[in-house]
Design a protein around this motif. Structure first.
Motif, short mmCIF file in Angstrom:
data_model
loop_
_atom_site.label_atom_id
_atom_site.label_comp_id
_atom_site.label_asym_id
_atom_site.label_seq_id
_atom_site.Cartn_x
_atom_site.Cartn_y
_atom_site.Cartn_z
N MET A 191 8.43 -9.82 -9.51
CA MET A 191 7.22 -9.27 -8.87
C MET A 191 5.99 -10.00 -9.39
SD MET A 191 6.49 -5.26 -8.26
CE MET A 191 5.09 -4.95 -9.30
N SER A 192 4.97 -10.09 -8.56
CA SER A 192 3.73 -10.68 -9.07
C SER A 192 2.58 -9.68 -8.89
CB SER A 192 3.46 -12.00 -8.36
OG SER A 192 3.55 -11.78 -6.98
N LEU A 193 1.43 -10.08 -9.34
CA LEU A 193 0.31 -9.15 -9.43
C LEU A 193 -0.10 -8.55 -8.09
CD1 LEU A 193 -1.93 -7.87 -11.19
CD2 LEU A 193 -3.28 -9.94 -10.80
N ARG A 194 -0.27 -7.24 -8.09
CA ARG A 194 -0.77 -6.52 -6.91
C ARG A 194 -1.95 -5.67 -7.36
NH1 ARG A 194 2.92 -5.78 -2.83
NH2 ARG A 194 2.39 -3.60 -2.56
N LEU A 195 -3.00 -5.66 -6.55
CA LEU A 195 -4.21 -4.93 -6.93
C LEU A 195 -4.69 -4.04 -5.79
CD1 LEU A 195 -6.16 -7.89 -8.62
CD2 LEU A 195 -5.06 -5.96 -9.80
N HIS A 196 -5.27 -2.92 -6.15
CA HIS A 196 -5.84 -2.03 -5.14
C HIS A 196 -7.18 -2.59 -4.69
CE1 HIS A 196 -8.10 1.42 -3.53
NE2 HIS A 196 -6.91 1.78 -3.08
N ASN A 197 -7.30 -2.79 -3.38
CA ASN A 197 -8.53 -3.36 -2.82
C ASN A 197 -9.30 -2.24 -2.12
OD1 ASN A 197 -10.47 -4.90 -1.60
ND2 ASN A 197 -9.03 -6.37 -0.68
N THR A 198 -10.49 -1.93 -2.61
CA THR A 198 -11.26 -0.84 -2.01
C THR A 198 -11.57 -1.12 -0.53
OG1 THR A 198 -12.30 -0.53 -4.16
CG2 THR A 198 -13.32 0.62 -2.33
N LEU A 199 -11.66 -2.40 -0.19
CA LEU A 199 -11.98 -2.77 1.19
C LEU A 199 -10.92 -2.28 2.17
CD1 LEU A 199 -14.25 -4.36 2.56
CD2 LEU A 199 -12.89 -6.43 2.26
N ILE A 245 -2.92 -1.30 -1.87
CA ILE A 245 -2.52 -2.19 -2.96
C ILE A 245 -1.95 -3.44 -2.32
CG2 ILE A 245 -0.94 -2.46 -4.92
CD1 ILE A 245 -1.30 0.51 -5.49
N GLU A 246 -2.56 -4.59 -2.64
CA GLU A 246 -2.21 -5.84 -1.97
C GLU A 246 -1.77 -6.90 -2.97
OE1 GLU A 246 -5.90 -6.97 -0.20
OE2 GLU A 246 -5.82 -5.39 1.31
N PRO A 247 -0.91 -7.83 -2.54
CA PRO A 247 -0.59 -8.96 -3.43
C PRO A 247 -1.87 -9.74 -3.73
CG PRO A 247 0.78 -8.99 -1.44
CD PRO A 247 -0.26 -7.93 -1.23
N PHE A 248 -2.00 -10.19 -4.96
CA PHE A 248 -3.22 -10.90 -5.33
C PHE A 248 -3.08 -12.39 -5.01
CE2 PHE A 248 -5.71 -13.21 -8.64
CZ PHE A 248 -6.96 -12.92 -8.12
N GLU A 249 -3.94 -12.87 -4.12
CA GLU A 249 -3.92 -14.29 -3.75
C GLU A 249 -5.34 -14.83 -3.78
OE1 GLU A 249 -2.05 -14.17 0.08
OE2 GLU A 249 -0.13 -13.62 -0.82
N PRO A 250 -5.70 -15.55 -4.85
CA PRO A 250 -7.05 -16.09 -4.92
C PRO A 250 -7.27 -17.22 -3.92
CG PRO A 250 -5.77 -16.76 -6.84
CD PRO A 250 -4.90 -15.85 -6.04
N VAL A 251 -8.53 -17.56 -3.67
CA VAL A 251 -8.86 -18.59 -2.68
C VAL A 251 -8.25 -19.94 -3.08
CG1 VAL A 251 -10.75 -19.84 -1.56
CG2 VAL A 251 -11.05 -17.43 -2.14
N ALA A 252 -8.44 -20.34 -4.35
CA ALA A 252 -7.98 -21.67 -4.77
C ALA A 252 -7.25 -21.57 -6.10
CB ALA A 252 -9.17 -22.62 -4.87
N ASP A 279 1.47 -5.67 -13.43
CA ASP A 279 1.53 -6.22 -12.07
C ASP A 279 1.28 -5.13 -11.04
OD1 ASP A 279 2.03 -8.85 -12.68
OD2 ASP A 279 4.20 -8.75 -12.35
N ASP A 280 1.61 -3.91 -11.39
CA ASP A 280 1.47 -2.79 -10.46
C ASP A 280 0.04 -2.21 -10.57
OD1 ASP A 280 1.82 -0.62 -8.82
OD2 ASP A 280 3.02 0.52 -10.27
N LEU A 332 -2.47 -2.95 -12.41
CA LEU A 332 -2.93 -2.76 -13.80
C LEU A 332 -2.59 -1.38 -14.33
CD1 LEU A 332 -6.52 -4.31 -13.96
CD2 LEU A 332 -4.38 -5.36 -14.70
N ASN A 333 -1.30 -1.05 -14.26
CA ASN A 333 -0.92 0.27 -14.76
C ASN A 333 -0.79 0.23 -16.29
OD1 ASN A 333 0.29 2.72 -15.41
ND2 ASN A 333 1.20 2.89 -13.37
N ALA A 334 -1.93 0.37 -16.96
CA ALA A 334 -1.95 0.27 -18.42
C ALA A 334 -1.17 1.39 -19.10
CB ALA A 334 -3.40 0.23 -18.91
N PRO A 335 -1.21 2.65 -18.58
CA PRO A 335 -0.41 3.68 -19.24
C PRO A 335 1.07 3.30 -19.31
CG PRO A 335 -1.85 4.67 -17.59
CD PRO A 335 -2.02 3.19 -17.48
N ASN A 336 1.59 2.69 -18.23
CA ASN A 336 3.00 2.27 -18.27
C ASN A 336 3.20 1.10 -19.23
OD1 ASN A 336 3.70 4.26 -16.55
ND2 ASN A 336 4.10 2.95 -14.77
#
Ligand code: AMP
Ligand code: ZN
Length: 478
Positions: A1-9, A13-20, A367-368, A370-374
């Motif tokens: 699995m790779s990083l997924r982040l919650h996007n307020t927009l 929760i979406e896979p994280f894909e930066p522009v470059a 990756d989920d 940023l589930n720091a408690p886990n």
């Protein structure tokens, strides 16, 4: 699995894909330096620190921008009250903010632009919005953004048009606006502003920037000056109270001027509360980082406490919670010490199964979204299991060394070990200078000097790594 982040927009929760990739340009709204930041503010800055550190752990090359709001209603009012200029009033709070960040082991942003240093960029942004017909100068001499003329206003906060009108009418004291939803980009200078030096000349009249304008102008300026064409940040973060109107207005200003998406991922941290009420200067229910430092609270315990709740959930601060966190970091420290002793002088010669499970659990958690408690649970599972396995004599010296390396790698992200080495701002500035000098020596083919610089850094516990993106460094734990 790779990083997924919650996007307020998108509220997903979406896979994280930066522009470059591997570059990640991240902008976080900084403190308003009218007073000391409280630990509610620091809950947000710590969530952002976790994000930054985890992105770097994953191998991203992060460029982090944090503005300092040193001109707004609050800073001007506070400077007037103190009878000093804006700069004289804000400087000590900037210094304390940096000291607090160091205390809490927050990795410094790469740049901390102050609003007052970026006024020319703000004036240009207002001018381009005027040129595009998205702003107007009103009878009161201020310049406003015309919300009606920007399609898509409200997308981030999902605040409907009707609610906006009703809410804004109550709060609005600016009668010159064409529409109650319009917000000030540039406020006409008042004698109060002039008295503290908070007024600048502009083609559309002498005045000062609105708070929202500041972040758009700084973010777009940094993107253009450092990364050429880009007008899009990979990540923009802040507390939930910034979603509306601050971030909604940032989108309107930035996209209105560039015609391009301003931000890929909007991340918002929930409040720190006290007795269920938001910690705030206004409610006089706040604690500062300095209060905790004076009480000899270990920064690792504060981080443990904050990371014990997911960043998108409210968290209520209590003394009992803090003492529980203190016990937790002591357990972690005791385990590390046990591993150090078990490893002796051995080199790593194997990765115990428990250590592999630790790193997997840690990554799966962060990756989920940023589930720091886990991630903390993964650490404590490791503590229990390793204590048992060490008692049973299952680990050799080489395995203990291998386990220790993994332990240090994951705890580097969370920074939970009391007494662990922290990144000191002066050291960081010195290291950057040495890296530049080494680069110059290599370009001049003076390899003897380049090696000598690397050795000197190594003697101070700093290891270098040359990557295609440039030289990275880390302070190795002693
Ligand atoms: P300010 O200095 O007021 O501009 O706020 C700095 C940051 O702290 C912003 O990202 C706010 O959203 C955040 N913030 C303010 N109060 C709290 C709180 N009680 N809990 C968490 N974050 C907060
Ligand atoms: Zn902002």
């Amino acid at each position: 699995m790779s990083l997924r982040l919650h996007n307020t927009l998108t509220r997903r929760i979406e896979p994280f894909e930066p522009v470059a990739p591997p570059r990640v340009v991240m902008y976080t709204c900084g403190p308003t330096v009218w007073n000391y930041a409280h630990i509610g503010n620091f809950r947000t800055f710590l969530f952002e620190d976790l994000l930054r550190r985890y992105l770097e752990y994953l191998g991203y090359d992060v460029f982090h921008i944090m503005n300092l709001t040193d001109v707004d209603d609050r800073t001007i009012a506070a400077a007037r009250e103190a009878g000093v200029s804006l700069g004289e009033h804000t400087q000590p709070f900037v210094d304390v903010f940096f000291a607090d960040c160091d205390f809490l082991r927050i990795v410094p942003a790469h740049v901390y632009p102050r609003a007052t240093e970026r006024v020319p960029e703000m004036i240009d942004l207002v001018q381009s919005l005027l040129d595009r017909g998205l702003a107007y100068r009103a009878e009161d001499g201020s310049t406003y953004f015309a919300v009606e003329r920007f399609e898509g206003y409200g997308r981030l906060s999902q605040v409907g048009r009707r609610e906006l009108k009703v809410g804004a009418r109550v709060a609005s004291d600016e009668y010159a606006k064409e529409d109650v939803r319009d917000f000030a980009l540039w406020k006409a200078a008042t004698p109060e502003d002039e008295s503290v030096g908070a007024a600048w000349d502009a083609p559309f009249g002498r005045g000062r920037p609105g708070w929202h304008l500041e972040c758009s102008a700084i973010a777009l300026g940094e993107l253009r000056n450092r990364f050429g064409e880009g007008d899009t940040l990979d990540i923009h973060a802040g507390g939930v109270d910034l979603i509306f109107p601050h971030h909604e207005n940032e989108i309107a200003q930035s996209e209105g001027a560039t015609g391009r998406p301003f931000v890929r991922y909007w991340l918002h941290g929930e409040f720190l509360t006290v007795g269920g009420t938001k910690m705030s200067k206004r409610y006089a229910n706040f604690l500062t980082a300095r209060d905790l430092k004076e009480d000899h609270v270990d920064p690792a315990a504060i981080r443990m406490l904050m990371f014990g709740t997911h960043y998108r959930q409210q968290f209520n601060f209590t003394d009992e919670g803090l003492s529980g966190a203190r016990e937790g970091v002591e357990r972690l420290a005791a385990l590390r010490q046990r591993l150090v002793e078990a490893a002796g002088d051995a080199n790593a010669s194997g990765v115990p199964e428990a250590a592999q499970a630790l790193e997997e659990g840690f990554r799966a958690a962060l990756d989920d979204d940023l589930n720091a408690p886990n991630a903390l649970s993964a650490l404590f599972n490791f503590v229990r299991r390793v204590n048992r396995e060490l008692d049973a004599g299952c680990w050799g010296e080489g395995e203990a060394r291998g386990g220790l390396e993994i332990w240090d790698r994951v705890t580097e992200v969370l920074q939970l070990v009391p007494g662990a080495r922290t990144v000191d701002r002066e050291l960081a500035a010195w290291v950057e200078e040495q890296i530049t000098a080494r680069q110059e020596a290599r370009e001049a083919r003076d390899f003897g000097r380049a090696d000598a610089i690397r050795e000197e850094l190594s003697a101070r516990g700093v290891e270098l790594e040359d990557t295609p993106q440039g030289t990275r460094w880390k302070a190795t734990a002693k």
